[in-house]
Design a protein around this motif. Structure first.
Motif, PDB file in Angstrom:
ATOM      1  N   TRP A  86       0.835  -1.202   0.000  1.00 43.83           N
ATOM      2  CA  TRP A  86       0.000   0.000   0.000  1.00 43.83           C
ATOM      3  C   TRP A  86       0.869   1.252   0.000  1.00 43.83           C
ATOM      4  O   TRP A  86       0.570   2.219  -0.694  1.00 43.83           O
ATOM      5  CB  TRP A  86      -0.933   0.012   1.192  1.00 43.83           C
ATOM      6  CG  TRP A  86      -2.037  -1.003   1.137  1.00 43.83           C
ATOM      7  CD1 TRP A  86      -2.295  -1.907   0.126  1.00 43.83           C
ATOM      8  CD2 TRP A  86      -3.025  -1.222   2.128  1.00 43.83           C
ATOM      9  NE1 TRP A  86      -3.378  -2.672   0.455  1.00 43.83           N
ATOM     10  CE2 TRP A  86      -3.855  -2.278   1.662  1.00 43.83           C
ATOM     11  CE3 TRP A  86      -3.294  -0.659   3.353  1.00 43.83           C
ATOM     12  CZ2 TRP A  86      -4.935  -2.751   2.399  1.00 43.83           C
ATOM     13  CZ3 TRP A  86      -4.372  -1.127   4.080  1.00 43.83           C
ATOM     14  CH2 TRP A  86      -5.180  -2.164   3.607  1.00 43.83           C
ATOM     15  N   ALA A  87       1.934   1.220   0.795  1.00 48.94           N
ATOM     16  CA  ALA A  87       2.840   2.369   0.854  1.00 48.94           C
ATOM     17  C   ALA A  87       3.492   2.602  -0.510  1.00 48.94           C
ATOM     18  O   ALA A  87       3.636   3.744  -0.945  1.00 48.94           O
ATOM     19  CB  ALA A  87       3.903   2.153   1.931  1.00 48.94           C
ATOM     20  N   CYS A 118       2.247   1.845  -3.479  1.00 42.30           N
ATOM     21  CA  CYS A 118       1.236   2.409  -4.376  1.00 42.30           C
ATOM     22  C   CYS A 118       0.964   3.874  -4.057  1.00 42.30           C
ATOM     23  O   CYS A 118       0.835   4.702  -4.961  1.00 42.30           O
ATOM     24  CB  CYS A 118      -0.042   1.588  -4.314  1.00 42.30           C
ATOM     25  SG  CYS A 118       0.152  -0.057  -5.043  1.00 42.30           S
ATOM     26  N   TYR A 119       0.895   4.194  -2.789  1.00 45.78           N
ATOM     27  CA  TYR A 119       0.700   5.591  -2.383  1.00 45.78           C
ATOM     28  C   TYR A 119       1.868   6.444  -2.869  1.00 45.78           C
ATOM     29  O   TYR A 119       1.679   7.541  -3.396  1.00 45.78           O
ATOM     30  CB  TYR A 119       0.557   5.680  -0.865  1.00 45.78           C
ATOM     31  CG  TYR A 119       0.268   7.072  -0.371  1.00 45.78           C
ATOM     32  CD1 TYR A 119      -1.024   7.578  -0.410  1.00 45.78           C
ATOM     33  CD2 TYR A 119       1.282   7.890   0.126  1.00 45.78           C
ATOM     34  CE1 TYR A 119      -1.306   8.863   0.031  1.00 45.78           C
ATOM     35  CE2 TYR A 119       1.012   9.171   0.557  1.00 45.78           C
ATOM     36  CZ  TYR A 119      -0.276   9.651   0.511  1.00 45.78           C
ATOM     37  OH  TYR A 119      -0.538  10.928   0.942  1.00 45.78           O
ATOM     38  N   SER A 120       3.066   5.928  -2.708  1.00 40.55           N
ATOM     39  CA  SER A 120       4.267   6.647  -3.136  1.00 40.55           C
ATOM     40  C   SER A 120       4.281   6.849  -4.647  1.00 40.55           C
ATOM     41  O   SER A 120       4.667   7.908  -5.139  1.00 40.55           O
ATOM     42  CB  SER A 120       5.507   5.869  -2.696  1.00 40.55           C
ATOM     43  OG  SER A 120       6.672   6.480  -3.168  1.00 40.55           O
ATOM     44  N   ALA A 178       1.847   7.278  -6.532  1.00 41.30           N
ATOM     45  CA  ALA A 178       0.864   8.305  -6.894  1.00 41.30           C
ATOM     46  C   ALA A 178       1.456   9.708  -6.795  1.00 41.30           C
ATOM     47  O   ALA A 178       0.945  10.643  -7.414  1.00 41.30           O
ATOM     48  CB  ALA A 178      -0.371   8.193  -6.005  1.00 41.30           C
ATOM     49  N   GLU A 179       2.522   9.853  -6.039  1.00 42.72           N
ATOM     50  CA  GLU A 179       3.201  11.149  -5.920  1.00 42.72           C
ATOM     51  C   GLU A 179       3.963  11.433  -7.210  1.00 42.72           C
ATOM     52  O   GLU A 179       4.539  10.541  -7.807  1.00 42.72           O
ATOM     53  CB  GLU A 179       4.188  11.128  -4.747  1.00 42.72           C
ATOM     54  CG  GLU A 179       3.542  10.897  -3.406  1.00 42.72           C
ATOM     55  CD  GLU A 179       2.684  12.067  -2.972  1.00 42.72           C
ATOM     56  OE1 GLU A 179       3.128  13.209  -3.141  1.00 42.72           O
ATOM     57  OE2 GLU A 179       1.573  11.819  -2.482  1.00 42.72           O
ATOM     58  N   TYR A 198       3.671  -5.251  -9.475  1.00 40.09           N
ATOM     59  CA  TYR A 198       4.308  -4.153  -8.733  1.00 40.09           C
ATOM     60  C   TYR A 198       5.582  -3.697  -9.431  1.00 40.09           C
ATOM     61  O   TYR A 198       5.867  -2.506  -9.494  1.00 40.09           O
ATOM     62  CB  TYR A 198       4.574  -4.556  -7.287  1.00 40.09           C
ATOM     63  CG  TYR A 198       3.297  -4.691  -6.501  1.00 40.09           C
ATOM     64  CD1 TYR A 198       2.577  -3.564  -6.107  1.00 40.09           C
ATOM     65  CD2 TYR A 198       2.778  -5.935  -6.183  1.00 40.09           C
ATOM     66  CE1 TYR A 198       1.383  -3.674  -5.416  1.00 40.09           C
ATOM     67  CE2 TYR A 198       1.582  -6.053  -5.492  1.00 40.09           C
ATOM     68  CZ  TYR A 198       0.891  -4.925  -5.112  1.00 40.09           C
ATOM     69  OH  TYR A 198      -0.288  -5.036  -4.434  1.00 40.09           O
ATOM     70  N   TRP A 200       6.047   4.039 -13.593  1.00 42.93           N
ATOM     71  CA  TRP A 200       6.265   5.313 -12.905  1.00 42.93           C
ATOM     72  C   TRP A 200       7.570   5.936 -13.386  1.00 42.93           C
ATOM     73  O   TRP A 200       7.625   7.146 -13.643  1.00 42.93           O
ATOM     74  CB  TRP A 200       6.290   5.102 -11.390  1.00 42.93           C
ATOM     75  CG  TRP A 200       6.527   6.353 -10.629  1.00 42.93           C
ATOM     76  CD1 TRP A 200       5.587   7.264 -10.225  1.00 42.93           C
ATOM     77  CD2 TRP A 200       7.787   6.857 -10.183  1.00 42.93           C
ATOM     78  NE1 TRP A 200       6.193   8.298  -9.556  1.00 42.93           N
ATOM     79  CE2 TRP A 200       7.549   8.071  -9.520  1.00 42.93           C
ATOM     80  CE3 TRP A 200       9.097   6.401 -10.280  1.00 42.93           C
ATOM     81  CZ2 TRP A 200       8.561   8.829  -8.959  1.00 42.93           C
ATOM     82  CZ3 TRP A 200      10.106   7.162  -9.716  1.00 42.93           C
ATOM     83  CH2 TRP A 200       9.832   8.364  -9.072  1.00 42.93           C
TER      84      TRP A 200
END
Length: 97
Positions: A34-35, A37-39, A41-42, A72, A79
């Motif tokens: 989760w971390a 994926c959150y990262s 998004a930045e 992943y 990204w």
């Protein structure tokens, strides 16, 4: 494979411990996914500051990603492309870890 082992700092381990307690999620790897994926998004590049690996928490890339470790890895590489970075193993490993 991006990296063979994922190592976390003591600070990250402490944060994950608090999250595990508050959310009831029992596995480190799920929180780490989760971390990630959150990262992703930045829209900012990670700092060049070295991250300490001073905890005893580490997991293999396969444990980190679970059944979807390839997804992943593809997300990280996508990204990198969106940020104008190379996707070779060395560059991706430096960005990731």
């Amino acid at each position: 494979m991006i990296v063979k082992q994922v190592r976390l700092s003591q600070q990250a381990k402490d944060q994950l411990s608090r999250l595990k307690g508050k959310t009831g999620i029992k596995n480190w790897n799920i929180l780490c996914r989760w971390a990630l994926c959150y990262s992703l998004a930045e829209k900012t590049l990670p700092t060049d500051n070295p991250i300490a690996s001073d905890s005893n928490l580490e997991m293999s890339w396969y444990t980190f990603g679970g059944d979807y470790y390839e997804v992943y890895e593809a997300l990280v590489k996508a990204w990198c492309i969106s940020m104008g970075l190379a996707t070779d193993n060395e560059t991706v490993a430096n960005i990731f870890g």
